[in-house]
Design a protein around this motif. Sequence first.
Motif, PDB file in Angstrom:
ATOM      1  N   PHE A 121       0.831  -1.214   0.000  1.00  0.00           N
ATOM      2  CA  PHE A 121       0.000   0.000   0.000  1.00  0.00           C
ATOM      3  C   PHE A 121       0.861   1.257   0.000  1.00  0.00           C
ATOM      4  O   PHE A 121       0.757   2.101  -0.872  1.00  0.00           O
ATOM      5  N   SER A 122       1.723   1.413   1.011  1.00  0.00           N
ATOM      6  CA  SER A 122       2.691   2.504   1.036  1.00  0.00           C
ATOM      7  C   SER A 122       3.905   2.004   1.811  1.00  0.00           C
ATOM      8  O   SER A 122       3.795   1.038   2.579  1.00  0.00           O
ATOM      9  N   PRO A 123       5.081   2.615   1.628  1.00  0.00           N
ATOM     10  CA  PRO A 123       6.282   2.132   2.315  1.00  0.00           C
ATOM     11  C   PRO A 123       6.076   2.073   3.827  1.00  0.00           C
ATOM     12  O   PRO A 123       5.685   3.060   4.452  1.00  0.00           O
ATOM     13  N   THR A 142     -17.045   5.036   2.327  1.00  0.00           N
ATOM     14  CA  THR A 142     -16.319   6.037   1.546  1.00  0.00           C
ATOM     15  C   THR A 142     -14.974   6.281   2.199  1.00  0.00           C
ATOM     16  O   THR A 142     -14.909   6.600   3.398  1.00  0.00           O
ATOM     17  N   SER A 143     -13.908   6.129   1.436  1.00  0.00           N
ATOM     18  CA  SER A 143     -12.566   6.333   1.983  1.00  0.00           C
ATOM     19  C   SER A 143     -12.346   7.789   2.367  1.00  0.00           C
ATOM     20  O   SER A 143     -12.892   8.700   1.732  1.00  0.00           O
ATOM     21  N   ARG A 144     -11.540   7.996   3.385  1.00  0.00           N
ATOM     22  CA  ARG A 144     -11.142   9.352   3.757  1.00  0.00           C
ATOM     23  C   ARG A 144     -10.064   9.838   2.789  1.00  0.00           C
ATOM     24  O   ARG A 144      -9.137   9.089   2.466  1.00  0.00           O
ATOM     25  N   PRO A 145     -10.127  11.107   2.362  1.00  0.00           N
ATOM     26  CA  PRO A 145      -9.062  11.612   1.480  1.00  0.00           C
ATOM     27  C   PRO A 145      -7.736  11.784   2.202  1.00  0.00           C
ATOM     28  O   PRO A 145      -6.680  11.743   1.590  1.00  0.00           O
ATOM     29  N   ARG A 146      -7.788  11.951   3.557  1.00  0.00           N
ATOM     30  CA  ARG A 146      -6.552  12.146   4.311  1.00  0.00           C
ATOM     31  C   ARG A 146      -6.658  11.414   5.645  1.00  0.00           C
ATOM     32  O   ARG A 146      -7.514  11.730   6.467  1.00  0.00           O
ATOM     33  N   GLY A 157      -9.860  -8.769   8.043  1.00  0.00           N
ATOM     34  CA  GLY A 157      -9.272  -9.455   9.191  1.00  0.00           C
ATOM     35  C   GLY A 157      -7.916  -8.902   9.574  1.00  0.00           C
ATOM     36  O   GLY A 157      -7.177  -9.539  10.321  1.00  0.00           O
ATOM     37  N   PHE A 158      -7.570  -7.709   9.062  1.00  0.00           N
ATOM     38  CA  PHE A 158      -6.235  -7.158   9.255  1.00  0.00           C
ATOM     39  C   PHE A 158      -6.249  -5.936  10.174  1.00  0.00           C
ATOM     40  O   PHE A 158      -7.251  -5.257  10.323  1.00  0.00           O
ATOM     41  N   ALA A 159      -5.089  -5.668  10.751  1.00  0.00           N
ATOM     42  CA  ALA A 159      -4.805  -4.402  11.421  1.00  0.00           C
ATOM     43  C   ALA A 159      -3.610  -3.779  10.712  1.00  0.00           C
ATOM     44  O   ALA A 159      -2.830  -4.471  10.050  1.00  0.00           O
ATOM     45  N   GLY A 160      -3.468  -2.464  10.863  1.00  0.00           N
ATOM     46  CA  GLY A 160      -2.346  -1.787  10.243  1.00  0.00           C
ATOM     47  C   GLY A 160      -2.145  -0.415  10.846  1.00  0.00           C
ATOM     48  O   GLY A 160      -3.004   0.085  11.579  1.00  0.00           O
ATOM     49  N   VAL A 161      -0.996   0.175  10.546  1.00  0.00           N
ATOM     50  CA  VAL A 161      -0.680   1.523  11.005  1.00  0.00           C
ATOM     51  C   VAL A 161      -0.243   2.329   9.788  1.00  0.00           C
ATOM     52  O   VAL A 161       0.685   1.925   9.073  1.00  0.00           O
ATOM     53  N   TYR A 162      -0.901   3.454   9.558  1.00  0.00           N
ATOM     54  CA  TYR A 162      -0.539   4.305   8.420  1.00  0.00           C
ATOM     55  C   TYR A 162       0.801   4.988   8.706  1.00  0.00           C
ATOM     56  O   TYR A 162       0.915   5.753   9.658  1.00  0.00           O
ATOM     57  N   PRO A 163       1.826   4.726   7.894  1.00  0.00           N
ATOM     58  CA  PRO A 163       3.144   5.297   8.165  1.00  0.00           C
ATOM     59  C   PRO A 163       3.258   6.771   7.786  1.00  0.00           C
ATOM     60  O   PRO A 163       4.148   7.465   8.271  1.00  0.00           O
ATOM     61  N   ARG A 164       2.372   7.219   6.913  1.00  0.00           N
ATOM     62  CA  ARG A 164       2.382   8.622   6.497  1.00  0.00           C
ATOM     63  C   ARG A 164       0.960   9.032   6.163  1.00  0.00           C
ATOM     64  O   ARG A 164       0.092   8.183   5.990  1.00  0.00           O
ATOM     65  N   SER A 166      -2.136   9.751   4.139  1.00  0.00           N
ATOM     66  CA  SER A 166      -2.549   9.244   2.834  1.00  0.00           C
ATOM     67  C   SER A 166      -4.051   9.026   2.842  1.00  0.00           C
ATOM     68  O   SER A 166      -4.683   9.023   3.906  1.00  0.00           O
ATOM     69  N   PRO A 167      -4.658   8.815   1.685  1.00  0.00           N
ATOM     70  CA  PRO A 167      -6.061   8.394   1.668  1.00  0.00           C
ATOM     71  C   PRO A 167      -6.189   7.013   2.287  1.00  0.00           C
ATOM     72  O   PRO A 167      -5.221   6.246   2.339  1.00  0.00           O
ATOM     73  N   GLY A 168      -7.388   6.670   2.756  1.00  0.00           N
ATOM     74  CA  GLY A 168      -7.570   5.339   3.313  1.00  0.00           C
ATOM     75  C   GLY A 168      -9.000   5.090   3.749  1.00  0.00           C
ATOM     76  O   GLY A 168      -9.713   6.007   4.129  1.00  0.00           O
ATOM     77  N   GLY A 169      -9.386   3.820   3.692  1.00  0.00           N
ATOM     78  CA  GLY A 169     -10.749   3.447   4.050  1.00  0.00           C
ATOM     79  C   GLY A 169     -10.844   2.501   5.226  1.00  0.00           C
ATOM     80  O   GLY A 169     -11.912   1.957   5.505  1.00  0.00           O
ATOM     81  N   TRP A 170      -9.715   2.284   5.937  1.00  0.00           N
ATOM     82  CA  TRP A 170      -9.756   1.429   7.110  1.00  0.00           C
ATOM     83  C   TRP A 170     -10.364   2.197   8.290  1.00  0.00           C
ATOM     84  O   TRP A 170     -10.338   3.433   8.324  1.00  0.00           O
ATOM     85  N   ARG A 171     -10.876   1.459   9.265  1.00  0.00           N
ATOM     86  CA  ARG A 171     -11.513   2.075  10.431  1.00  0.00           C
ATOM     87  C   ARG A 171     -10.454   2.382  11.495  1.00  0.00           C
ATOM     88  O   ARG A 171      -9.754   1.490  11.967  1.00  0.00           O
ATOM     89  N   ILE A 172     -10.357   3.646  11.857  1.00  0.00           N
ATOM     90  CA  ILE A 172      -9.295   4.123  12.738  1.00  0.00           C
ATOM     91  C   ILE A 172      -9.701   3.954  14.199  1.00  0.00           C
ATOM     92  O   ILE A 172     -10.696   4.529  14.653  1.00  0.00           O
TER      93      ILE A 172
END
Length: 203
Positions: A121-123, A142-146, A157-164, A166-172
């Motif tokens: 997805f991103s580095p 609807t994905s968030r633009p930022r 079934g995943f978790a993740g951390v946005y490193p920078r 970016s747009p995204g549609g995961w639930r924070i």
Amino acid sequence: MRVLPYGDRALLAEYGDAEETIAAYRALEATRPPGVVALVPAARTVLVRVEPTALTLGNAERWVRETEPIESEDDPGALVVIPVHYDGPDLSDTADLLGMSVAGLIAAHSAADWRCGFVGFSPGFGYLSAADWAHEVPRLATSRPRVPAGSVAVAAGFAGVYPRESPGGWRILGRTDADLWDVDRTPPALLIPGARVRFEAIP
């Protein structure tokens, strides 16, 4: 497990699920023979790229098929602890979706034994799965633009951390100050395939 052709310099090993893929990747990385140029794990596959003059595709396929996966209890991997402020904008709604309290969601997310299966997805964005996290969380309609850097989120079934940012549609669910990507670090990514991850709730 299936082994599929992937051009004249690679093959694709396909596994049943994320946990099996991680176990296979650990074993392949540990026994990598000369001639294997790259191993690239994904959700259910590992791409094996070779230099044919050093290792034929036939021999590479034989190695892949004969390599026994390394289960997590046999190789605990490096543990990365990520401190999290659980105050994300989707925390309450996600708890409602899963039929639990906010406190219960925080407890389940921070107690799970997460494993980084692959990066994409991103580095620095590691896709994390856990055998003790059995929750399928739908993405936002609807994905968030930022999405701010450091946002700790879940989807499917995943978790993740946005490193920078970016747009995204995961639930924070929250945020962290951990530095997920640093070009001056070796390796630059804090989360690498096979790493164990634990989220630690902080005020």
